[in-house]
Scaffold this active site. Structure first.
Site, PDB file in Angstrom:
ATOM      1  N   LEU A  33      13.881  64.146  44.510  1.00  0.00           N
ATOM      2  CA  LEU A  33      13.551  64.975  45.271  1.00  0.00           C
ATOM      3  C   LEU A  33      12.535  64.407  46.610  1.00  0.00           C
ATOM      4  O   LEU A  33      12.088  63.391  46.416  1.00  0.00           O
ATOM      5  CB  LEU A  33      12.275  65.741  44.654  1.00  0.00           C
ATOM      6  CG  LEU A  33      12.985  66.704  43.333  1.00  0.00           C
ATOM      7  CD1 LEU A  33      11.862  67.296  42.608  1.00  0.00           C
ATOM      8  CD2 LEU A  33      14.255  67.361  43.499  1.00  0.00           C
ATOM      9  N   GLY A  36      12.192  67.954  51.634  1.00  0.00           N
ATOM     10  CA  GLY A  36      13.069  69.157  51.760  1.00  0.00           C
ATOM     11  C   GLY A  36      12.909  69.993  50.853  1.00  0.00           C
ATOM     12  O   GLY A  36      12.925  71.343  50.634  1.00  0.00           O
ATOM     13  N   HIS A  37      13.205  69.469  49.455  1.00  0.00           N
ATOM     14  CA  HIS A  37      13.219  70.352  48.403  1.00  0.00           C
ATOM     15  C   HIS A  37      11.873  70.793  48.111  1.00  0.00           C
ATOM     16  O   HIS A  37      11.895  72.020  47.605  1.00  0.00           O
ATOM     17  CB  HIS A  37      13.475  69.159  47.003  1.00  0.00           C
ATOM     18  CG  HIS A  37      14.800  68.734  46.959  1.00  0.00           C
ATOM     19  ND1 HIS A  37      15.040  67.160  47.217  1.00  0.00           N
ATOM     20  CD2 HIS A  37      16.026  69.142  46.827  1.00  0.00           C
ATOM     21  CE1 HIS A  37      16.202  66.859  47.004  1.00  0.00           C
ATOM     22  NE2 HIS A  37      16.894  68.002  46.672  1.00  0.00           N
ATOM     23  N   GLY A 147      18.676  75.511  50.868  1.00  0.00           N
ATOM     24  CA  GLY A 147      18.444  74.831  52.290  1.00  0.00           C
ATOM     25  C   GLY A 147      19.538  75.404  53.208  1.00  0.00           C
ATOM     26  O   GLY A 147      20.711  75.083  52.818  1.00  0.00           O
ATOM     27  N   ASP A 150      22.540  72.762  53.584  1.00  0.00           N
ATOM     28  CA  ASP A 150      24.081  72.907  53.267  1.00  0.00           C
ATOM     29  C   ASP A 150      24.609  74.320  53.602  1.00  0.00           C
ATOM     30  O   ASP A 150      24.480  75.286  52.665  1.00  0.00           O
ATOM     31  CB  ASP A 150      23.790  72.744  51.769  1.00  0.00           C
ATOM     32  CG  ASP A 150      23.621  71.329  51.195  1.00  0.00           C
ATOM     33  OD1 ASP A 150      24.490  70.444  50.975  1.00  0.00           O
ATOM     34  OD2 ASP A 150      22.119  71.124  50.899  1.00  0.00           O
ATOM     35  N   MET A 184      16.499  65.063  55.934  1.00  0.00           N
ATOM     36  CA  MET A 184      15.969  64.379  54.530  1.00  0.00           C
ATOM     37  C   MET A 184      17.201  64.651  53.399  1.00  0.00           C
ATOM     38  O   MET A 184      17.918  65.828  53.634  1.00  0.00           O
ATOM     39  CB  MET A 184      14.773  65.202  53.980  1.00  0.00           C
ATOM     40  CG  MET A 184      13.690  64.517  54.762  1.00  0.00           C
ATOM     41  SD  MET A 184      11.951  64.810  54.177  1.00  0.00           S
ATOM     42  CE  MET A 184      10.945  64.008  55.201  1.00  0.00           C
ATOM     43  N   ARG A 187      20.440  61.099  49.462  1.00  0.00           N
ATOM     44  CA  ARG A 187      21.437  60.208  49.427  1.00  0.00           C
ATOM     45  C   ARG A 187      20.718  58.974  50.468  1.00  0.00           C
ATOM     46  O   ARG A 187      21.321  57.887  50.485  1.00  0.00           O
ATOM     47  CB  ARG A 187      22.611  60.559  50.217  1.00  0.00           C
ATOM     48  CG  ARG A 187      23.553  61.154  49.077  1.00  0.00           C
ATOM     49  CD  ARG A 187      24.979  61.511  49.501  1.00  0.00           C
ATOM     50  NE  ARG A 187      25.910  62.057  48.429  1.00  0.00           N
ATOM     51  CZ  ARG A 187      25.776  63.423  48.167  1.00  0.00           C
ATOM     52  NH1 ARG A 187      25.143  64.288  49.076  1.00  0.00           N
ATOM     53  NH2 ARG A 187      26.655  63.638  47.245  1.00  0.00           N
TER      54      ARG A 187
HETATM   55  P1  AMP Z   1      20.388  69.107  46.426  1.00  0.00           P
HETATM   56  O1  AMP Z   1      19.363  68.431  45.273  1.00  0.00           O
HETATM   57  O2  AMP Z   1      21.020  68.172  47.441  1.00  0.00           O
HETATM   58  O3  AMP Z   1      21.477  69.808  45.738  1.00  0.00           O
HETATM   59  O4  AMP Z   1      19.435  70.001  47.200  1.00  0.00           O
HETATM   60  C1  AMP Z   1      18.942  71.174  46.563  1.00  0.00           C
HETATM   61  C2  AMP Z   1      18.424  72.257  47.554  1.00  0.00           C
HETATM   62  O5  AMP Z   1      17.692  71.211  48.419  1.00  0.00           O
HETATM   63  C3  AMP Z   1      19.700  72.617  48.385  1.00  0.00           C
HETATM   64  O6  AMP Z   1      19.486  74.214  48.770  1.00  0.00           O
HETATM   65  C4  AMP Z   1      19.757  72.026  49.575  1.00  0.00           C
HETATM   66  O7  AMP Z   1      20.253  72.668  50.663  1.00  0.00           O
HETATM   67  C5  AMP Z   1      18.102  71.856  49.793  1.00  0.00           C
HETATM   68  N1  AMP Z   1      17.947  70.762  50.741  1.00  0.00           N
HETATM   69  C6  AMP Z   1      18.435  69.409  50.732  1.00  0.00           C
HETATM   70  N2  AMP Z   1      17.859  68.706  51.751  1.00  0.00           N
HETATM   71  C7  AMP Z   1      16.961  69.580  52.549  1.00  0.00           C
HETATM   72  C8  AMP Z   1      16.190  69.380  53.805  1.00  0.00           C
HETATM   73  N3  AMP Z   1      16.253  67.966  54.239  1.00  0.00           N
HETATM   74  N4  AMP Z   1      15.526  70.313  54.092  1.00  0.00           N
HETATM   75  C9  AMP Z   1      15.545  71.651  53.533  1.00  0.00           C
HETATM   76  N5  AMP Z   1      16.330  72.004  52.328  1.00  0.00           N
HETATM   77  C10 AMP Z   1      17.012  70.570  51.789  1.00  0.00           C
END
Ligand code: AMP
Length: 281
Positions: A33, A36-37, A147, A150, A184, A187
């Site tokens: 995390l 962003g999360h 977010g 994506d 953010m 990766r």
């Molecule tokens: P992930 O853990 O990559 O599957 O992301 C989980 C959620 O966090 C998804 O809805 C993503 O779009 C959102 N997310 C990832 N990176 C960001 C970011 N930099 N800003 C806002 N939301 C994000």
């Protein structure tokens, strides 16, 4: 904050909250995390009495085995930061809990799974759709937070909710960036010093694309300039596309006032990064 790993434990907790008249917000994540999360959890807290965050690296959405193997895992740290932003329940199931048997059903998202992420990551959105449908069925949230980072995934989830009548209100949350503009991403942890220096090129290319589009450049000229930029930096560009921000159809000519998204995916060495920007031309 409760941390649970089985559907049963989770549903017992949620039933208690629902009986007390509390509404439920849901934030799905794959862990590692970052801010962003956390911004999604904070937004969820503004709307909902109880916030559930899932941490699950969903194997069915990875079309590349190395990407799955290399996906960062930082559970202990994730739990401690979720606690600081007021998350109420963390759901961290293992694969067997969510996939006791191999899924037989599959989704067809039509056009949306044939472009951009769908074209370059075959099967990815079927995996995303499957796991999100499972979470919605298990949790039955009133609100769910995703977010804009994506963007295509958000469009896929909207389609899923419309077509299957999920009674959940979706929220698309702004992209949180590092100071130099890099979006953010979990990766980003994998970027070494040199790769990290190159990474802000991605957001710069989006800002430049927006500026050129507003200054009446043609799409062909913008695509050429951006392709050159990525070649110069030795970043492998997978796609850089102007699409309609509402339905993600590809744009062939720029029309003044149109709401546009530029979406980009590229590899810095073996690390795949995506980003996008939305604006009115
Ligand atoms: P992930 O853990 O990559 O599957 O992301 C989980 C959620 O966090 C998804 O809805 C993503 O779009 C959102 N997310 C990832 N990176 C960001 C970011 N930099 N800003 C806002 N939301 C994000």
């Amino acid at each position: 904050m409760h941390v649970v790993s089985t559907i049963k434990e989770l549903q017992i907790l949620l039933a208690q909250h629902r009986n007390n008249g509390k509404n439920i917000g849901f934030v799905p994540t794959m862990g590692a995390l970052h801010h962003g999360h956390l911004s999604l959890v904070t937004q969820a807290k503004n709307f909902c009495a109880v916030v559930v965050c899932s941490i699950f690296v969903n194997p069915t959405q990875f079309n590349n085995v190395d990407d799955l193997t290399n996906y960062p895992k930082t559970l202990e740290n994730d739990l401690s930061i979720l606690n600081t932003v007021g998350c109420d329940i963390v759901f961290c199931p293992d694969s067997n809990e969510l996939y006791p048997t191999k899924c037989q059903l599959s989704f067809d998202f039509g056009y949306l799974e044939k472009i951009m992420e769908g074209a370059f990551r075959p099967g990815h959105f079927n995996g995303v759709g499957t796991v999100v449908a499972k979470f919605f069925n298990i949790i039955q949230p009133d609100h769910a937070f995703f977010g804009q980072k994506d963007l295509q995934q958000y469009a896929i989830i909207q389609l899923l909710v419309n077509d299957l009548s999920y009674q959940v209100q979706l929220h698309c949350c702004a992209i949180i960036r590092e100071q130099d503009g890099l979006a953010m991403s979990s990766r980003n942890i994998r970027l070494n010093e040199n790769q990290r220096t190159l990474a802000p090129t991605i957001f710069q290319s989006l800002q430049t694309g927006e500026k050129l589009a507003k200054n009446n450049s043609t799409l062909a000229s913008i695509y050429n300039q951006m392709t050159d930029l990525y070649v110069d930096k030795n970043i492998k560009l997978e796609y850089y596309k102007f699409v309609n921000a509402e339905d993600l159809t590809e744009i062939t000519t720029l029309v003044k006032g149109q709401k546009i998204a530029i979406c980009v995916a590229c590899y810095i060495d073996d690390i795949r990064l995506i980003d996008n920007i939305i604006f009115n031309a």
